[in-house]
Design an enzyme around this catalytic site. Structure first.
Site, PDB file in Angstrom:
ATOM      1  N   ASP A  15       9.381  31.473  22.746  1.00 17.18           N
ATOM      2  CA  ASP A  15      11.069  31.773  22.438  1.00 17.18           C
ATOM      3  C   ASP A  15      11.537  33.240  23.400  1.00 17.18           C
ATOM      4  OD1 ASP A  15      11.210  29.753  20.658  1.00 17.18           O
ATOM      5  OD2 ASP A  15      11.577  31.119  19.025  1.00 17.18           O
ATOM      6  N   ASN A  68      20.192  19.318   8.372  1.00 17.25           N
ATOM      7  CA  ASN A  68      21.377  19.838   8.083  1.00 17.25           C
ATOM      8  C   ASN A  68      22.620  18.932   7.992  1.00 17.25           C
ATOM      9  OD1 ASN A  68      22.104  19.650  10.652  1.00 17.25           O
ATOM     10  ND2 ASN A  68      21.059  21.568  11.379  1.00 17.25           N
ATOM     11  N   GLY A 125      16.810  27.500   9.390  1.00 24.95           N
ATOM     12  CA  GLY A 125      16.500  26.332   8.398  1.00 24.95           C
ATOM     13  C   GLY A 125      14.749  26.298   8.410  1.00 24.95           C
ATOM     14  N   ASP A 126      14.017  26.768   9.611  1.00 20.59           N
ATOM     15  CA  ASP A 126      12.518  26.525   9.450  1.00 20.59           C
ATOM     16  C   ASP A 126      11.941  27.643   8.555  1.00 20.59           C
ATOM     17  OD1 ASP A 126      12.563  24.938  11.696  1.00 20.59           O
ATOM     18  OD2 ASP A 126      12.468  26.516  13.055  1.00 20.59           O
ATOM     19  N   GLY A 132      15.163  37.218  15.667  1.00 27.15           N
ATOM     20  CA  GLY A 132      13.845  36.536  16.195  1.00 27.15           C
ATOM     21  C   GLY A 132      13.926  35.527  15.125  1.00 27.15           C
ATOM     22  N   GLY A 157       7.583  24.237  14.670  1.00 25.64           N
ATOM     23  CA  GLY A 157       6.116  24.039  13.833  1.00 25.64           C
ATOM     24  C   GLY A 157       5.793  25.419  13.695  1.00 25.64           C
ATOM     25  N   ALA A 158       5.612  26.253  14.681  1.00 25.58           N
ATOM     26  CA  ALA A 158       4.973  27.541  14.401  1.00 25.58           C
ATOM     27  C   ALA A 158       5.772  28.344  13.449  1.00 25.58           C
ATOM     28  CB  ALA A 158       4.981  28.466  15.808  1.00 25.58           C
TER      29      ALA A 158
END
Length: 293
Positions: free
Chosen positions: A12, A179, A238-239, A274, A40-41
């Protein structure tokens, strides 16, 4: 029971800006940061920090050794994260001073895995384990089908939204998370209302308006109000929610408690800049909730 996450691993690149760029506009960034990311991470780190045992299935490129080390250092099982030639997936993330963001993805290694490599990651998976899936990798439908065949709880995030991908995965999905924008896109693309989606559970995240868990079999809804905070960066919220929701359900909490924990975790996360690096730990979530009893 363990959580298996077949998901993206990204580098990122964060650019903090006075406002999001307009067409043709060139902006100076206030500052730049590089972190581990990818839906995923992010979800793997969130679930692991929430206290669950997590195995990640995925891929990095020639420039991704540090991403693999970061996952391993978190205590996440990485024996099924393979290294491929070419670049690691990455995201250029623009964040403005009101915490809104705009993201450009490059799939890289995330879309280069063979099905055989993916399948090997689930050799030890069994009934009642959890499988997390998102749309940033190849072979998502096959992975969902395999998870269903093994009796796993399949939790699928419809992001980035692709109507054809969603339609292919839904028959093998237990908990479908999207969402409000994705819900509208899905309704338009498939010509169905949310109530007509043929999965056991739909979870719709609504940002500052909280989230709703909808039992599709009986129409019952459980609402999870959002906690009021002052956000600085909503990237990965959201993750964070999904990883913590999956972890709480995996640890045996009821739906209402699981939603509350997930809402608290994402509230903490958006007050930090982050993604994977700033996912809250279980003790932070408990402290946050105890202050709001």
């Amino acid at each position: 029971m363990p959580i298996f996450n077949f998901g993206s691993i990204n580098i990122d690149n964060f650019y903090y800006l006075p406002h999001l760029p307009q067409p043709g506009e060139t902006l100076n960034s206030d500052r730049y940061a590089r972190q581990l990311g990818g839906k995923g991470a992010n979800q793997s780190v969130a679930a692991c920090r929430a206290g669950s045992v997590v195995t990640h299935v995925g891929a990095v490129g020639a420039d991704g050794d540090w991403c693999l080390k970061a996952l391993t250092d978190e205590g996440i099982g990485t024996q099924h994260v393979i290294s491929l030639g070419g670049p690691t997936g990455h995201a250029n993330i623009y964040v403005d001073r009101s915490a809104e963001n705009s993201i450009v993805l490059v799939p890289g290694a995330n879309r280069a895995m063979t099905w055989d490599a993916v399948r090997m990651g689930f050799t030890k998976a069994g009934p009642d384990d959890t499988l997390l899936l998102q749309n940033e990798t190849s072979h998502v439908q096959k992975a969902a089908e395999l998870g269903r065949a093994k009796g796993m709880r399949v939790v699928y995030s419809a992001a980035p939204f692709e109507a054809a991908a969603v339609e292919a995965v839904l028959p093998f999905c237990d908990i479908f998370v999207l969402n409000e924008v994705e819900a509208e896109q899905l309704s338009q693309a498939l010509g169905v209302t949310i109530a007509e989606i043929d999965v056991p559970v739909v979870v719709i995240t609504r940002g500052a308006n909280g989230a709703v868990w909808r039992d599709q079999l009986n129409g019952q809804e459980i609402n999870a109000p959002a906690f009021q905070v002052d956000p600085v960066d909503t990237t990965g919220a959201g993750d964070c929610f999904i990883g913590n929701l999956a972890a709480a359900l995996d640890q045996g909490y009821d739906v209402k408690t699981s939603l509350r924990k997930a809402s608290a975790a994402s509230a903490i996360q958006v007050t930090r800049e982050g993604t994977a690096d700033v996912m809250p730990r279980a003790d932070e979530v408990e402290a946050f909730l105890s202050e709001r009893l």
